[in-house]
Design an enzyme around this catalytic site. Sequence first.
Site, short mmCIF file in Angstrom:
data_model
loop_
_atom_site.label_atom_id
_atom_site.label_comp_id
_atom_site.label_asym_id
_atom_site.label_seq_id
_atom_site.Cartn_x
_atom_site.Cartn_y
_atom_site.Cartn_z
N ALA A 63 -43.62 -24.70 4.69
CA ALA A 63 -42.55 -25.51 4.10
C ALA A 63 -43.06 -26.94 4.01
O ALA A 63 -44.07 -27.29 4.63
CB ALA A 63 -41.33 -25.44 5.02
N GLY A 102 -44.00 -21.11 6.40
CA GLY A 102 -43.24 -20.59 5.27
C GLY A 102 -44.12 -19.88 4.26
O GLY A 102 -43.64 -19.00 3.53
N GLU A 105 -44.46 -16.49 5.54
CA GLU A 105 -43.13 -15.85 5.42
C GLU A 105 -42.88 -15.40 3.98
O GLU A 105 -42.31 -14.34 3.73
CB GLU A 105 -42.05 -16.80 5.91
CG GLU A 105 -42.14 -17.01 7.42
CD GLU A 105 -41.18 -18.07 7.93
OE1 GLU A 105 -41.22 -19.20 7.43
OE2 GLU A 105 -40.39 -17.75 8.82
N GLU A 125 -45.32 -22.95 13.38
CA GLU A 125 -44.14 -23.81 13.50
C GLU A 125 -43.93 -24.35 14.92
O GLU A 125 -43.43 -25.45 15.11
CB GLU A 125 -42.89 -23.03 13.07
CG GLU A 125 -42.75 -22.84 11.57
CD GLU A 125 -43.45 -21.60 11.03
OE1 GLU A 125 -44.34 -21.04 11.73
OE2 GLU A 125 -43.11 -21.18 9.91
#
Length: 690
Positions: A63, A102, A105, A125
């Site tokens: 992200a 992310g 993911e 993370e």
Amino acid sequence: MSNFVSVANENGVAVVTIDNPPVNALSFNVRKPLHEALMALRDDPATKAIVIACAGRTFVAGADITEFGKPVEQPELRAIIALLETIAKPTIAAIHGTALGGGLELALGCHFRIADRGARLGLPEVKLGLLPGGGGTVRLPRLVGAAKALDMIVSGTPIPAGEAEAAGLVDAVFDDDLLARTVRFAGEMADRSGPLVPVRDRNGRLAETDPAFFDAQAAGLAKKARGLDAPLACAEAVRNAITLPFDEALAAERQLFAKLVSGDQSRAQRHLFFAEREAAKVPGKDLQKRGIARVGIVGAGTMGGGIAMALANGGFPVTLLETSAEALRRGLATIEKNYAVSVGRGSLSEEAKQQRLDLFRGSTDYADLGDCDLIIEAVFEDMAVKKEVFGRLDTVAKPGAILATNTSYLDVNAIAASTSRPQDVLGMHFFSPANVMKLLEIVRAEKTAPDALATVADLARRIGKVAVVVGVCHGFVGNRMLAARGAENEFLLLEGATPGQVDKAFTDFGWPMGPFQMGDLAGLDIGWRNRKARGQTAAIADTLCEQGRFGQKTGRGWYRYESGSREPIADPDVEALIRAKAADRGIAPRAIGAEEIIERTLYPLVNEGAKILEEGIAARASDIDVVWVNGYGFPVGKGGPMFWAGLEGAAKIVERLEHRHAKTGRAIFEPAPLLRRFAETGRWEVGDAR
Ligand code: 3H9
């Protein structure tokens, strides 16, 4: 379609390419067109399979961290992954570089993951004080099993493509032509009959792990986490993956993520992420760097040997210089032994050990340093000795070679002045053990040339160090602030605290150890020698040293140690000595709480940091945070002393410093003008302005 996401069609296989340099973070600019493209392709009868790939040097690295803490713009990453899972044609992630956070993911939302041999995959993370918030904690265990997922998520360490394939995370690994081969694979999958099962519905591996396993793991983690919330939240989320239905576990992950992302710990860790990258940007970074093909090290003692290993670990050939053949032999033998320990532990292969040893050349003749592009001096901490070494280096080093001193305290300007080329002289202050500790203070002397600084900053990155450029003063940033942090230590004891109480206040704060444990580990004789050289005394520590109590290495120091153990045990003899010294001074002992201990040690630490900023010894407040987190164990969840000052409340710090200053008159308590301004504006103005 958009500058950030484009779609190409190759015989019915749609290739969706994300292009958001430098690391293809999933910013809003990417999410929006990506969502739109996937919607269109899902409903497009001409598209039989979808490949998600990235332009540039890497697959999606996560992200966009800069968006955290701001209102979320739709579509969220979770919505994109949920959309992917509604697509009834094969979806494939083509992974090169790093698929992180992310990014991984997103790949877990696909039916298949294909990786380049050099790729690495992970959910880091936790290092930002977070947990994977895009379903990673719920999907990863479905592919690799809960135990492996827990390990990857709690450590945050990425794994290589080969390991990911063996674990079941990746379906195939290619050595070359990743995209073309993935497109071919996509075509084959589209033509194949049989069901396409999204990762969310693959429950086969979940039963492998007993939930009780997690409770045992969590207990161990709580201890290791030292007050950090994220590792525990990670474990809780993975446990949910095996105990709750998919959607419930996903919702729980979302709640845990929301709590962490808005908390101070993650804010602190995100601050450090950017602070480390900012610190590496030294003035002159874009200058032409000097080439470094071989590095010379003067001195093969503990420090010189460690520095030499750090360089060899980064692939640099090293010439190690000592004064005698015997000292050289000892130094090289220690290096070999250290590598052998790594081999024994399994962290280094025998072959890699040999490759590193092959990089060493030993010598007792200064002339052999003539072909070195950088020479690092690591001899005894004495100005006369250093000046003599630099005088000799001046006669043998080739023109343009960078001459560095590893001094921890001494005046680099004076050392530079003992050569005819002060523009080539700077400090490289490594921390012990130099092959392990990440921090490097690069000391810029008055005449240091910017390209020499830029060269060394670049070299630091190549050997895996976190570099911070600092100016010349006694102790530079780290050790100068350490002195301020420790100035009250003996007073605290004389007034009634025990070493154990002071150390506990530190470990409760999140430090790995307190100042007295650290003294015992480093050796009390070092400080004693320094004090004697500077004509200083310390009432209690000097007496301990006179009694031969040098710390762990003698089995006794501030604490006592059972043979072979590093576990500190409170020593009544030390406590009696402290009480006797207090009685000599007419001090009646009183109870001293943790709050007072923090106030008298960490507030002066912040105050000294402010003075350092004011004087321009550090360029930014965040550089000081990088020094303290990487060199001294300041808890990452508090972001470093200058960040923590904001959390603690600068007005409160100023008020308490004033109180102590009025009471004692000690200079460490006199609030720095910059700290007062910080209390008013909430900004470290000098640092921010640079
Ligand atoms: C996440 O994904 C949460 C999700 O689970 C849930 C969401 C709901 N964002 O490190 P470099 C910048 S959390 C924004 O020097 P390298 C970096 O600041 C994220 N910016 O390159 C730097 O900027 P500048 C999980 C980022 O080649 C530039 O890119 N992912 C991001 O040495 C180059 O970076 C991570 O934690 C980002 N995500 O290393 C991975 N990443 O040039 C974090 C980098 O202005 N990233 N930047 O200073 C890394 O570990 C390394 O950057 C990477 C490349 C290994 C990828």
